[in-house]
Structures are given as C-alpha cells and as structure tokens.
Design a protein around this motif. Structure first.
Motif, short mmCIF file in Angstrom:
data_model
loop_
_atom_site.label_atom_id
_atom_site.label_comp_id
_atom_site.label_asym_id
_atom_site.label_seq_id
_atom_site.Cartn_x
_atom_site.Cartn_y
_atom_site.Cartn_z
N CYS A 28 4.91 3.28 -2.43
CA CYS A 28 3.60 2.62 -2.61
C CYS A 28 3.77 1.38 -3.49
CB CYS A 28 2.62 3.59 -3.27
SG CYS A 28 1.03 2.82 -3.67
N CYS A 31 -0.76 -2.14 -3.45
CA CYS A 31 -1.41 -3.34 -2.92
C CYS A 31 -2.93 -3.16 -2.79
CB CYS A 31 -0.81 -3.69 -1.56
SG CYS A 31 -1.16 -2.44 -0.31
N CYS A 34 -5.36 -0.02 1.30
CA CYS A 34 -5.97 1.19 1.85
C CYS A 34 -7.46 1.30 1.48
CB CYS A 34 -5.21 2.44 1.41
SG CYS A 34 -4.81 2.52 -0.34
N CYS A 108 -1.77 0.74 5.73
CA CYS A 108 -0.81 0.75 4.61
C CYS A 108 0.48 0.07 5.06
CB CYS A 108 -0.53 2.19 4.19
SG CYS A 108 0.77 2.31 2.96
S1 SF4 Z 1 -2.07 0.54 1.16
FE1 SF4 Z 1 -2.52 1.98 -0.52
S2 SF4 Z 1 -0.96 3.61 -0.30
FE2 SF4 Z 1 -0.26 1.87 0.93
S3 SF4 Z 1 1.10 0.70 -0.41
FE3 SF4 Z 1 -0.94 -0.22 -0.63
S4 SF4 Z 1 -1.90 0.90 -2.37
FE4 SF4 Z 1 -0.10 2.10 -1.72
#
Ligand code: SF4
Ligand code: SF4
Length: 419
Positions: A28, A31, A34, A108
């Motif tokens: 993770c 970012c 999600c 993700c």
């Molecule tokens: S989308 Fe959510 S779970 Fe995936 S890397 Fe980004 S913060 Fe982490």
C-alpha cells in the motif's frame, strides 16, 4: 458462538495474516485512491470511510507481529499493542461502513483486495464480541433453524403449494438423481415467492431435471457475512451433504449475491475439499439454456430498462455477460448504467449491512451513489438478480422519491417464455 474473548480474537487476527494480506499491507502506497471508489466515502465525505483506514486494526497486528520495525517499535514501547477498545471503535466502520463490494480494489494501483481483508478483520471482530446484534441474531438463526430469517420447511412447503396451485406444475422436492438442486434465499421464499414460480415455469418449458432439497434449501450464508469461517463452513457443509445425498450434478445459486460468493467461490475452501458437483448461478444456467435453444423467448419490453449488477455476482463473481445476453433478448430499449459491470456501485446493503438495523441511516445515505447513476440515464425500470439488492434498492428509491420499479431478471425472463 462461544463468549467473546479479546485474546482469542487477537490470535485469530494473527492467524488471518496470510501471504496475500502481508503483501497487500506492505505494498500500500497510501495514495488514498480507494476512498473515492467507496460509496460510504463518496456519499459522506468522511475520511474514516477510506477503505484502507477501515483495516487499521488488522494492519496494526501485521506490523507489530510480522515486520522488523513493528516488532522493534513494540519492544521499545514506541507503539501501543492492539486493544479490545480498538476493535470496539472500529466495529461500525467494518460492519456498517463496508458491504464487501470490492469496488475499491478495482482502482487500487497495487491491486489490494480490501474486501478480502475486511472479511479477515471481521473474523477477529466477531470473536471479540464486536459484531452487530442483527448479524449475530441472523447467524444464530441460520445455525439453529437453518435460515437467517427463521424460515422453516413448513413455510417453504406452503409457498410451494401456492406455486403449484398457480402454475399447475409440480415443484420437485427431494428428487434423487435430478440434474440440478435449486437453492433459495429466505428473502425469495418470504418476500418474492414469484421467483419460485418463475423458475418452475422456465424449467418445465426447458425440460430441466431439478429439485429442491428439504434438508438444505437455504442459499444465504450469514457465517461469511459476520466473518466466522467455522459457521460459514457448517452452512456450506449442509448444502454439500444434501447435494451429495441427492446425487445431483449441479447446485443452482439463486438471485442472491453473497450466496453465490459463499457457495461458488468460498465454499470448497471452507469445507476443505472440492465439491463433487458444479455450482452455477441461475443466470448462468438461463443463458446456457438460451444458447442451447432450450429457453425460447418471445416479445420484447419496450420501456427503457437498465441492469444493476449485484457486486458478488458481477464484479466479484464474474457473471457479467449472461444477464446482458438475456436482457438483450427481451428488451429493445436496454441501457447501461454509467460505470456498469465491474465498476457498478453497490446498492449499499450487501455484506451483512442489510441485517444491521443500526446501519440503516448510513445505508440510505450511501444509496446516493446509485441515485446518481440512475439520474444520469432516466430509466423506466431497473432489473437485477439479487433479492437483497432488490429490497434495498426499493427502499433507497422510496427514500429519494424516485419512481423506478425494480424487477427480477429471472421473473422477467419467465414473462417472455414462448408459448
Ligand atoms: S488505493 Fe488505497 S489500498 Fe491501494 S495503495 Fe492507495 S491507499 Fe493503499
Ligand atoms: S469493499 Fe466496497 S464498501 Fe468496502 S471499503 Fe471497498 S468500496 Fe467500500
């Protein structure tokens, strides 16, 4: 279920961290992408509903038990261990604020399967006694009575008698050697018995050899929803025993999203062996019958119709093409929702949220995502293939004063059976 124990819950959470879970946490990149994919965040704008944040208790266990820096930090007293209060504080995020819809995983960048991990976190939460009362009640009824709504065999037999009277056809019960064994959700038996009538007429026309088992007719699996694998396995085991006793070739999962996930995808892992029969969703079977020329249809709906993909059947179950094949046969004005198919928005009531009264207000707020989709296309009706979605879509539509009838695809197919 035995009494709550934080110690047992902590051990279970430790054991839940398998290679994929460890890989998901370590990859993770924080970012936050999600968040916007989750209906609970998009409709509330509250950061606590960011999918990865809902997993904090499990992430803490992973870090402190399985990473060098986590172990060191804990040994030096720099980080606090997980407490029972942490789990209590996360209960509403994990049960009320997640339908296990899997939409977040689609965006993700490193492919983290959040729903898979929420399911694991629920294993510990349930053992610690931090699961919603409604879901505990439904699971207890499922284990003790055989149905989360308390539906017993006499109630099913009464509905079968109505169907037989109405259709003039026999609904087969406990027929050994039938090709297919049909499962039903309690909601279908009690709220939508028309589904049983529709299947009876369709199978009669198509010449399908089928039966219902009086030993195991319930399709739903509250054990999967609450997150207790032992109970989920017990419920799957009953279906397996009934299917093997009747020597059927296939078990049909009905119009219920999570039931399909439980029996088709989790089932063999839960009972620890491959099934001796195939599991097929009712829409898969109907589309196969159509392709084989055994399902003959006539006439087309002229109204503007769309299709709501139940998350566990579509995105997570892979049954995406079949409902569209069927709908195109019987509708001349079919229109897709924006972000249909794999990226469809959940109805807001999956993953046990519908049995959790405490979550009602949040669920109706989350329905805003579906409302936005519907506002964009202005349809006369919405078709789906999950009784749970259907009932909660209807509630959401009523809440937002929207006049869009929700229809079952199987029932609509029956309406268009050729003479
Ligand atoms: S989308 Fe959510 S779970 Fe995936 S890397 Fe980004 S913060 Fe982490
Ligand atoms: S699985 Fe669905 S409801 Fe749960 S966090 Fe992801 S997007 Fe939100």
């Amino acid at each position: 279920m035995s009494g709550p124990s934080f110690e047992r819950a902590h051990n279970i959470l430790k054991a839940q961290i398998d290679a994929p879970t460890a890989a998901f946490f370590s990859s993770c990149v924080n970012c936050g992408l999600c968040a916007e994919a989750c209906l609970f965040f998009s409709e509330t704008r509250e950061p606590k509903y960011t999918p990865i944040h809902k997993l904090d208790p499990l992430r803490k266990v992973w870090k402190q038990e399985y990473t060098f820096w986590g172990k060191l930090g804990r040994a030096l007293g720099l980080s606090k261990p997980l407490t029972d209060q942490d789990l209590a504080d996360w209960e509403t995020l994990v049960y009320d604020g997640c339908t296990l819809c899997g939409r977040c995983s689609m965006v993700c960048p490193v492919g983290n399967d959040i729903a898979y991990m929420i399911r694991k976190l629920r294993e510990g939460m349930a053992v610690a006694g931090h699961a919603p009362a409604g879901l505990v009640g439904a699971t207890t009824r499922a284990i003790q009575i055989g149905s989360p709504m308390g539906v017993k065999l006499p109630a099913l037999k009464a509905q079968i008698a109505h169907v037989e009277e109405e259709t003039g056809l026999k609904v087969p019960l406990d027929v050994e050697g039938a090709d297919y064994m049909l499962l039903l959700s309690s909601m279908e038996i009690m709220n939508f018995p028309e589904f049983i009538g529709a299947v009876t007429r369709i199978f009669s026309k198509a010449g399908v050899s089928w039966t219902i088992s009086s030993q195991a007719f319930e399709a739903t699996n509250s054990g999967v929803q609450i997150g207790v694998s032992d109970l989920a396995a017990e419920l799957v085991g009953r279906i397996v025993a009934a299917a093997e006793k009747l020597k059927v070739k296939s078990v049909i999962s009905p119009e219920c999203g999570h039931a399909y996930m439980a029996i088709r995808w989790e089932g063999p892992n839960l009972v620890g062996r491959p099934f001796s029969f195939e599991v097929i969703h009712i829409l898969e079977l109907l589309d196969t019958l159509r392709k084989e020329g055994r399902l003959k249809l006539q006439g087309k709906e002229t109204e503007r119709l769309t299709y709501h993909d139940p998350c566990q059947i579509g995105r997570r179950g892979g049954v995406l093409e079949q409902p569209r094949n069927l709908l195109k046969e019987i509708s001349e004005n079919f229109v897709e929702l924006p972000e249909a198919g794999k990226m469809n928005w959940c109805c807001g009531a999956g993953g046990g949220v519908s049995t959790n009264e405490r979550a009602n207000e949040l669920r109706l707020k989350a329905f805003g995502a579906k409302k936005n989709q519907l506002d964009a296309i202005q349809v006369d009706g919405m078709v789906s293939a999950c009784s749970n979605c259907r009932i909660h879509l209807e509630e959401g539509l009523e809440e937002y004063h929207m006049d869009v009838p929700v229809l079952s695809l199987t029932e609509l197919i029956e309406k268009h059976l050729a003479d």
